[in-house]
Design an enzyme around this catalytic site. Structure first.
Site, PDB file in Angstrom:
ATOM      1  N   SER A  28       0.844  -1.196   0.000  1.00 55.94           N
ATOM      2  CA  SER A  28       0.000   0.000   0.000  1.00 55.94           C
ATOM      3  C   SER A  28       0.876   1.241   0.000  1.00 55.94           C
ATOM      4  CB  SER A  28      -0.867   0.031   1.259  1.00 55.94           C
ATOM      5  OG  SER A  28      -0.083   0.396   2.391  1.00 55.94           O
ATOM      6  N   ASP A  29       0.326   2.349  -0.468  1.00 50.26           N
ATOM      7  CA  ASP A  29       1.018   3.614  -0.247  1.00 50.26           C
ATOM      8  C   ASP A  29       0.966   3.895   1.262  1.00 50.26           C
ATOM      9  OD1 ASP A  29       2.343   6.008  -0.646  1.00 50.26           O
ATOM     10  OD2 ASP A  29       1.184   6.531  -2.417  1.00 50.26           O
ATOM     11  N   CYS A  30       1.711   4.909   1.719  1.00 46.64           N
ATOM     12  CA  CYS A  30       1.939   5.086   3.156  1.00 46.64           C
ATOM     13  C   CYS A  30       1.004   6.145   3.765  1.00 46.64           C
ATOM     14  CB  CYS A  30       3.369   5.521   3.403  1.00 46.64           C
ATOM     15  SG  CYS A  30       4.600   4.468   2.586  1.00 46.64           S
TER      16      CYS A  30
ATOM     17  N   SER B 125      -2.121   3.999   2.952  1.00 46.91           N
ATOM     18  CA  SER B 125      -3.428   4.100   2.297  1.00 46.91           C
ATOM     19  C   SER B 125      -4.491   3.204   2.933  1.00 46.91           C
ATOM     20  CB  SER B 125      -3.337   3.897   0.790  1.00 46.91           C
ATOM     21  OG  SER B 125      -2.510   2.855   0.436  1.00 46.91           O
TER      22      SER B 125
END
Ligand SMILES: *[C@@H]1O[C@H](CO)[C@@H](O)[C@H](O)[C@H]1NC(C)=O
Ligand SMILES: *[C@@H]1O[C@H](CO)[C@@H](O)[C@H](O)[C@H]1NC(C)=O
Ligand SMILES: *[C@@H]1O[C@H](CO)[C@@H](O)[C@H](O)[C@H]1NC(C)=O
Ligand SMILES: *[C@@H]1O[C@H](CO)[C@@H](O)[C@H](O)[C@H]1NC(C)=O
Ligand SMILES: *[C@@H]1O[C@H](CO)[C@@H](O)[C@H](O)[C@H]1NC(C)=O
Ligand SMILES: *[C@@H]1O[C@H](CO)[C@@H](O)[C@H](O)[C@H]1NC(C)=O
Ligand SMILES: *[C@@H]1O[C@H](CO)[C@@H](O)[C@H](O)[C@H]1NC(C)=O
Ligand SMILES: *[C@@H]1O[C@H](CO)[C@@H](O)[C@H](O)[C@H]1NC(C)=O
Length: 781
Positions: free
Chosen positions: A304-306, A308
């Site tokens: 995941s993005d940080c 998300s």
């Protein structure tokens, strides 16, 4: 590095700061000397012979076998601790904690916490920001840079300064010129972005032919998908819902990711913050388990993005409880969470019945397999392949030369009236170097950079070639607000010098992550500065635009006192040297614009949040990128001049290609505009033809030239006006010629996506163009 003479003094200073506890422990460990700055790794059999008995430590077994041995040894709590980027240690199994988050967008960076610099490794080679490298249109350069970056990364890993999993590259389509992160991407074209993704990833991962499972480092293509609004007029990426048609999804947003996974064989994909059509990408089973893992067969992990996952719960309120957010993302196919959300909520999700331990196992398997492939479980990396890489392999002379070469290859010459460029260094006694970017350092490396080996600013690069330099910044900074304008010194310098170089544009205060532009005009009073300088300059005026995104510089294009215009991206640590190489003709420019330069009216009339690629004549919506945009441009995708002229001559290409189609197919009895790829016999074997061309250098300067092969399909299914289907960069001596051959796979290269997202082969005349050369190939059944 070249600064080692100062090292003794710095040693003392660092030792003092470490004693006082003023620095991070890892910095102090590194400063204490090479011996203590060791790498982290699992299965240290040399230190503990018991570990040798674990099959997961046995390097002669396959990654799969080793993962299957390790997994059942882990408790649920330990598994959950390995769902997040700061993965927890399992000391009883000889497994240290591992930091998954490192970055290497255009050089090893310390933006991710698992990589850091210290006195031991003070910097790494900082290549141009990606948008400039893309402008080189040289696929072998993309890969060459990737190799150097992963060599430096492995060297830093051996010294305990870096992880092995790098969350780069960013391959989102640069859909809107205002996007603050457009600088990080390879531009607006899906084909170019696909080539860049595959090339850079291959360079980074450098899987060896003998053992294709093994990775030098693990790359990650991000941000999946349709992510390209950061913060525009208050609309934030964390809550933005990108409304994307099936057609735009499949022929614009997805192709770079598909190529990254299938052609680049990437070890990871990162899902984005935004929603796509009402679903957070990190919680969409169709996008993750369905497309990436199912259709494209990712051999790796989805991160995941940080952070998300936290965002989809707290900001998007997509689920009622945090446990449901944890469950839906893991069940959708997410393997690793950048952040802490899954560490906090996964156990409760299992206890609450939202998730099974087997779901967690699936994710952990993907994560562990990548670490196995990276040889993290093979013991001391200094005794393994790449084990001899060390300090001397970071910032080596050859690596730094490639950074300069990459900048030279990307720089785009947009205007060269009366061929005033190149300047003759011997004839220029004095040079005025003006502008807020004329002597910048950190601006040149853009974002997602680490400290570079050293900098050569434009002023330093230019003044190395002339006797006398007159420097005037013109404004205090690129913002160039009223009170900061320093016009008198600038016009004075220009009025005296034999030639004037104006270096203007942007920096991270104008365009950056979490900050999109609202205007395409040069910031503040830059236009006034340029115009006033051009009015009084004694010699030719060269305008250098340093930026990631494009600007509306119509005023400069039409100002006859501005002889030449260069776009130099954010050119990296050696940017100033590369700019000078081009201006003084030591290098013949060959870069081409990877994005459309729109007029300011575009920003006034088009919402950045409108994701539609295709124009809508009924509302005046002009569409986006060279493939669809119907309005005026300032400069076009692919624009770029040379100090020479190249001509193209067709050697051979077919006029007619027959697509095999079952005798019973309906299109034999009725007229069809197109045939679905599935029906077309494409799967039977690639339907191919060669297009061969000759490129001649008709000018007096040697140089490289990119041959663009564009295609205009028949106007069915909202087809693009034209699209790039091949490019090839060739070097040609004056009066020389080179042959370029494109191998066209009809179903792959000439098909298009219809309104429902289905790939089809259009029947009828497809016009192939290379420069002014046009050739029509008719597809029939
Ligand atoms: C490692 O695996 C190989 C292949 O199965 C086996 O021959 C070898 O004995 C194993 N090594 C150890 C130390 O168990
Ligand atoms: C060696 O490893 C085993 C198995 O993980 C562990 O039980 C033991 O404590 C370790 N010994 C030392 C000295 O660290
Ligand atoms: C992980 O660990 C690093 C280094 O100890 C720390 O800087 C970072 O904040 C931690 N958390 C995340 C989410 O990366
Ligand atoms: C140009 O920038 C360099 C690097 O920051 C600095 O050392 C130098 O003094 C600057 N030159 C001028 C004339 O300001
Ligand atoms: C161009 O330069 C000449 C003097 O060299 C000046 O008279 C004229 O106003 C300038 N024009 C522009 C558009 O700057
Ligand atoms: C832009 O978006 C705003 C807010 O959604 C909307 O009111 C406006 O009509 C849109 N403008 C255009 C040109 O689409
Ligand atoms: C390229 O060709 C054009 C048109 O023939 C000519 O005007 C121009 O001078 C040439 N440029 C170079 C650099 O040879
Ligand atoms: C492409 O880049 C590579 C690596 O820098 C370079 O060796 C090669 O000459 C370039 N190709 C052309 C045609 O300029």
């Amino acid at each position: 590095m070249g600064e080692r003479s100062k090292s003794h003094l710095l040693d003392l200073l660092l030792a003092a700061l470490c004693l006082l506890g003023a620095l991070r422990p890892n910095v102090c460990a590194a400063a204490a000397g090479d011996v203590t700055a060791g790498p982290i790794f699992a299965c240290d059999v040399a230190a503990n012979a018991t570990l040798a008995g674990f099959p997961f430590c046995n390097a002669s077994l396959s990654a799969h076998e080793r993962v299957e041995d390790l997994l059942p040894r882990l408790t649920l709590k330990e598994k959950i601790g390995n769902l997040v980027n700061n993965a927890t240690a399992v000391p009883r199994l000889g497994i240290p904690k591992y930091g998954w988050w490192s970055e290497a967008l255009h050089g090893v960076s310390d933006v991710g916490p698992a990589t850091f610099f210290s006195h031991l490794i003070p910097g790494a080679t900082s290549f141009p920001q990606v948008i400039l490298t893309a402008a080189s249109f040289n696929a072998s350069l993309f890969e060459a840079i990737g190799k150097v970056v992963s060599t430096e990364a492995r060297a830093m890993h051996n010294l305990g300064h870096a992880g092995l999993t790098f969350w780069s590259p960013n391959i989102n389509i640069f859909r809107d010129p205002r996007w603050g992160r457009g600088q990080e991407t390879p531009g607006e074209d899906p084909f170019l972005a696909s080539k860049y993704a595959a090339g850079y990833v291959k360079g980074l991962q450098e899987t060896d032919d003998e053992d294709p499972e093994k990775l030098k480092v693990a790359a990650c293509c991000k941000h999946y998908t349709a992510y390209d609004v950061d913060n525009w007029k208050g609309i934030q990426r964390y809550t933005f819902d990108a409304k994307v048609t099936k057609q735009d999804m499949d022929d614009t947003f997805q192709p770079p990711f598909k190529s990254c996974v299938i052609d680049g064989n990437v070890a990871s994909v990162m899902c984005s913050y935004n929603q796509v059509n009402g679903k957070p990408t990190c919680a969409d089973p169709d996008l993750l388990a369905g497309t990436i893992r199912g259709d494209w067969k990712l051999n790796g992990y989805i991160v995941s993005d940080c952070d998300s996952v936290s965002v989809l719960y707290y900001d998007q309120h997509y689920t009622k409880t945090p446990e449901e957010a944890a469950a839906i993302s893991i069940k959708s196919g997410l393997d690793l969470n950048c952040g802490t959300f899954l560490k906090e909520h996964t156990l409760a999700a299992i206890k609450g019945g939202h998730l099974k331990e087997e779901d967690v196992d699936k994710a952990i398997r993907n994560n562990l397999a990548v670490l196995m492939r990276l040889r993290f479980f093979d013991g001391d990396p200094r005794k393994l392949p790449y084990g001899n890489l060390g300090r001397d392999d970071v910032c080596s002379a050859a690596n730094q030369e490639l950074a300069r070469e990459a900048a030279r290859q990307g720089i785009v010459l947009l205007k060269n009236d009366l061929e005033r460029l190149p300047l003759d260094a011997a004839a220029v006694e004095s040079l005025a170097v003006i502008g807020p970017n004329a002597n910048v350092t950190v601006t040149m490396i853009g974002n997602y950079a680490g400290p570079p080996c050293k900098y050569t600013t434009p002023l330093q690069g230019l003044s190395a070639n002339v006797k006398n330099t007159l420097y005037a910044p013109g404004c205090a900074d690129v913002g160039c607000q009223g009170s900061s304008l320093q016009l008198a010194a600038a016009t004075d310098a220009a009025s005296k010098a034999d030639a004037t170089i104006l270096v203007v544009g942007a920096d991270q205060s104008i365009e950056r992550e979490s900050f999109d532009r609202v205007s395409l005009l040069l910031p503040g009073l830059q236009t006034e500065l340029i115009t006033e300088v051009a009015k009084v300059a004694k010699g030719p005026v060269v305008l250098v635009i340093m930026s990631g995104g494009p600007f509306d510089i119509t005023f400069a294009k039409s100002n006859h006192n501005i002889s030449a215009i260069l776009w130099v991206g954010y050119p990296g640590e050696a940017g100033g040297a590369a700019i000078a190489d081009v201006i003084f003709g030591f290098f013949n420019p060959s870069g081409r614009l990877p994005v459309t330069w729109y007029p300011e009216s575009f920003a006034d009339s088009v919402n950045m949040t409108d994701m539609r690629m295709r124009p809508d004549p009924s509302t005046g919506y002009p569409g986006r990128t060279y493939r669809f945009y119907t309005g005026e441009t300032v400069y076009k995708f692919g624009d770029g001049l040379s100090y020479s002229n190249f001509t193209h001559h067709l050697i051979s290409a077919p006029k007619l290609v027959t697509v095999p189609l079952d005798a019973s197919h309906a299109c034999h009895s009725q007229r069809c505009l197109s045939v679905p790829l599935a029906d077309s016999g494409c799967s039977a074997g690639p339907l191919k033809f060669d297009l061969r061309l000759q490129v001649r250098n008709a000018g007096a300067a040697r140089g490289s030239h990119t041959v663009f092969l564009f295609m205009t399909p028949p106007p069915v299914h909202g087809a693009p006006k034209k699209h790039l289907m091949g490019f090839e960069k060739v070097f040609v001596e004056p009066s020389g010629a080179a042959e370029v051959a494109f191998s066209v796979e009809v179903c792959r290269d000439m098909s298009l996506v219809d309104e429902n997202g289905e790939r089809k082969v259009a029947l009828g005349a497809h016009v192939l163009h290379v420069g002014s050369l046009k050739h029509s190939v008719s597809l029939t059944i």
